[in-house]
Design a protein around this motif. Structure first.
Motif, short mmCIF file in Angstrom:
data_model
loop_
_atom_site.label_atom_id
_atom_site.label_comp_id
_atom_site.label_asym_id
_atom_site.label_seq_id
_atom_site.Cartn_x
_atom_site.Cartn_y
_atom_site.Cartn_z
N THR A 22 0.84 -1.20 0.00
CA THR A 22 0.00 0.00 0.00
C THR A 22 0.87 1.24 0.00
O THR A 22 1.79 1.36 0.80
CB THR A 22 -0.93 0.03 1.23
N THR B 266 0.97 5.31 0.48
CA THR B 266 0.20 6.40 1.08
C THR B 266 1.00 7.70 1.04
O THR B 266 2.24 7.69 1.04
CB THR B 266 -0.14 6.08 2.56
N GLY C 209 -9.47 12.16 -8.15
CA GLY C 209 -10.67 11.35 -8.27
C GLY C 209 -11.07 11.10 -9.71
O GLY C 209 -11.77 10.13 -10.02
N THR D 44 -5.55 -0.35 -7.02
CA THR D 44 -6.75 0.27 -6.49
C THR D 44 -6.36 1.64 -5.94
O THR D 44 -5.30 1.79 -5.33
CB THR D 44 -7.39 -0.57 -5.37
N ASP E 260 -7.67 4.94 -3.67
CA ASP E 260 -8.59 5.60 -2.76
C ASP E 260 -8.35 7.10 -2.87
O ASP E 260 -7.44 7.64 -2.23
CB ASP E 260 -8.37 5.11 -1.33
N LYS F 204 -10.07 9.63 -1.87
CA LYS F 204 -10.35 10.40 -0.66
C LYS F 204 -9.20 10.27 0.35
O LYS F 204 -8.79 11.25 0.97
CB LYS F 204 -11.65 9.92 -0.03
N GLY F 205 -8.68 9.06 0.50
CA GLY F 205 -7.59 8.84 1.46
C GLY F 205 -6.21 9.05 0.87
O GLY F 205 -5.22 8.95 1.58
N THR G 189 -4.48 7.15 -1.15
CA THR G 189 -3.69 5.93 -1.03
C THR G 189 -3.95 5.03 -2.24
O THR G 189 -4.97 5.15 -2.92
CB THR G 189 -4.05 5.14 0.25
N GLY G 190 -3.01 4.15 -2.49
CA GLY G 190 -3.16 3.18 -3.58
C GLY G 190 -2.60 1.84 -3.14
O GLY G 190 -1.78 1.76 -2.23
N ARG G 191 -3.05 0.79 -3.81
CA ARG G 191 -2.62 -0.56 -3.42
C ARG G 191 -2.40 -1.41 -4.66
O ARG G 191 -3.17 -1.34 -5.63
CB ARG G 191 -3.67 -1.21 -2.52
#
Length: 209
Positions: free
Chosen positions: A145, A147, A166, A175, A177, A179-180, A182-184
């Motif tokens: 992950t 961040t 977004g 993936t 996120d 809003k946060g 972050t990516g994974r």
């Protein structure tokens, strides 16, 4: 650390194709490659001679290095690692290049180009699995992950990114996120999913001489 500091549009002209080294600018009329496509140098405008098999392989290897912003020593290291792994060497090489930390930041939409992503990583704006890293060549694994570190969220640049990320279309093997911030990495990228201009079989042939 050694790095190329010359005009990047010159690299596109040398390879005869857009390498997307300036991000979105390469898709606009401001792109220098659109108006000047001859090979750099005094004799660039002259018709080029036909390349030998070696020359074709060399140009493909150089193109890969320039797309991902990797110097020869490190690129060879990535190739040797791909050769040691199971599966097609060319495909494994592309996967290793795609899983580099600087490329992940670019693919997630935090930067407009890999060069810019590399700079952001070196300045310590990102963490991998909660541990801050400033190593652009770090190779991520499935499940890792990425961040944005907390202190960087207050910077003007990342506030702008937060408003636009977004809308970014991240590849399906990641993936995001928005809003946060972050990516994974959810799986390895497949060859067909990588919008690459590369013929990896030529790179394998080059190093197999």
């Amino acid at each position: 650390m050694a790095r190329y500091t010359g005009p990047v549009c010159r690299l596109c002209r040398r390879e005869g194709v857009k390498l997307m080294l300036k991000g979105e600018r390469c898709m606009t009329p401001k792109c220098a490659f659109e108006n000047r496509q001859e090979t750099p140098g005094v004799h660039g405008a002259k018709r080029q001679r036909k390349l030998s098999d070696y020359g074709t392989q060399l140009r493909e290897k150089q193109k890969a290095r320039r797309i991902y912003g990797v110097l020869e020593k490190q690129f060879r290291k990535h190739y040797d690692e791909a050769r040691r792994q199971t599966g097609a060497t060319g495909e494994r090489l592309l996967q290793i290049l795609e899983l580099r930390m600087d490329n992940l930041i670019y693919r997630m939409g935090f930067a407009d180009s890999r060069k810019q992503a590399r700079q952001l990583v070196r300045h310590g704006h990102f963490a991998i699995n909660g541990h801050k890293t400033d190593i652009p060549s770090y190779i991520a694994k499935i499940g890792d992950t990425v961040t944005l570190v907390e202190r960087s969220k207050e910077k003007t640049y990342f506030k702008v990114v937060a408003d636009s990320i977004g809308k970014h279309d991240a590849p399906s093997w990641l993936t995001l996120d928005a809003k946060g911030l972050t990516g994974r990495v959810v799986r390895l990228p497949e060859h067909a999913e990588i919008d690459s201009l590369l013929e990896t079989n030529l790179i394998v042939e080059y190093y197999s001489r």
